[in-house]
Design an enzyme around this catalytic site. Structure first.
Site: not given
Ligand code: CO
Length: 204
Positions: A40, A42, A44, A96, A99
């Site tokens: 992803c 993302d 993080r 994750h 998400c």
């Molecule tokens: Co995500």
């Protein structure tokens, strides 16, 4: 401050050279990663950091909700190049928990263009609606859909012609499905690894 990023970069490059003077000279010559990470976007979920790999060791493709859509030219190009040319030995689809893309898909939130991108996640949610509806806690429901989404993407990868052709010519290649926890930094292996086409069928 953007200047901080440049200063960080200089410090990072100097540190790498201090620890290993030939580091950049060697890497600029060629890359030979053994792993393709499909994860992803993302912020993080930093791919290399999570699995402790250096530049040159992990080929990375990231998009919202770690999708492997069979008609997406970007993903397909990454998959084809990494399997046929780089000859990676492992493809790891890494979702994750929590998400945002998966959460929006489950809640039916409207965010914009990304809603179109997330269509396949809504499909997975719909196909598994009975299982998901039975989960009372919303976070647990989201996390289960994160897992189901990874399973679906692993199925997409393992049914792709690039991967099937690699297996047919005897090239060693295993596709894995993991889910990363933002809460503790640990990955969970969903134990759905596939190394042969005949094992690819029963995933979500
Ligand atoms: Co995500």
């Amino acid at each position: 401050m953007i200047e901080t990023l440049k200063a960080n970069n200089r410090r990072w490059a100097e540190g790498k050279v201090a620890a290993d003077p030939g580091f950049f000279a060697r890497l600029s010559g060629q890359q030979a990663p053994e792993y393709l990470w499909i994860g992803c976007s993302d912020s993080r979920v930093p791919a290399n950091e999570i699995v402790g790999l250096d530049p040159g060791e992990l080929f990375v493709h990231r998009n919202v909700a770690n999708l492997a859509p069979p008609q997406d030219a970007n993903y397909l190009s990454v998959l084809q190049f990494s399997v046929d040319i780089l000859k990676v030995k492992h493809v790891i689809v890494v979702g994750h928990y929590g998400c945002g893309g998966v959460t929006a898909s489950l809640r039916g939130q409207r965010l914009g263009l990304v809603d179109h991108w997330l269509h396949p996640v809504r499909d997975v949610a719909h196909e598994h609606r009975h299982e998901l509806d039975a989960i009372e806690n919303e976070n647990a429901r989201i996390d289960r859909l994160c897992e189901l989404n990874v399973m679906r993407q692993v199925r997409n990868v393992t049914s792709d012609l690039v991967v099937l052709d690699a297996w047919a010519r005897g090239q060693p290649l295993t596709v894995h499905g993991w889910v990363y926890s933002l809460a503790n930094g640990l990955v969970t292996d969903l134990n759905i690894s596939v190394s042969r086409p005949e094992h690819a069928a029963p995933l979500a």
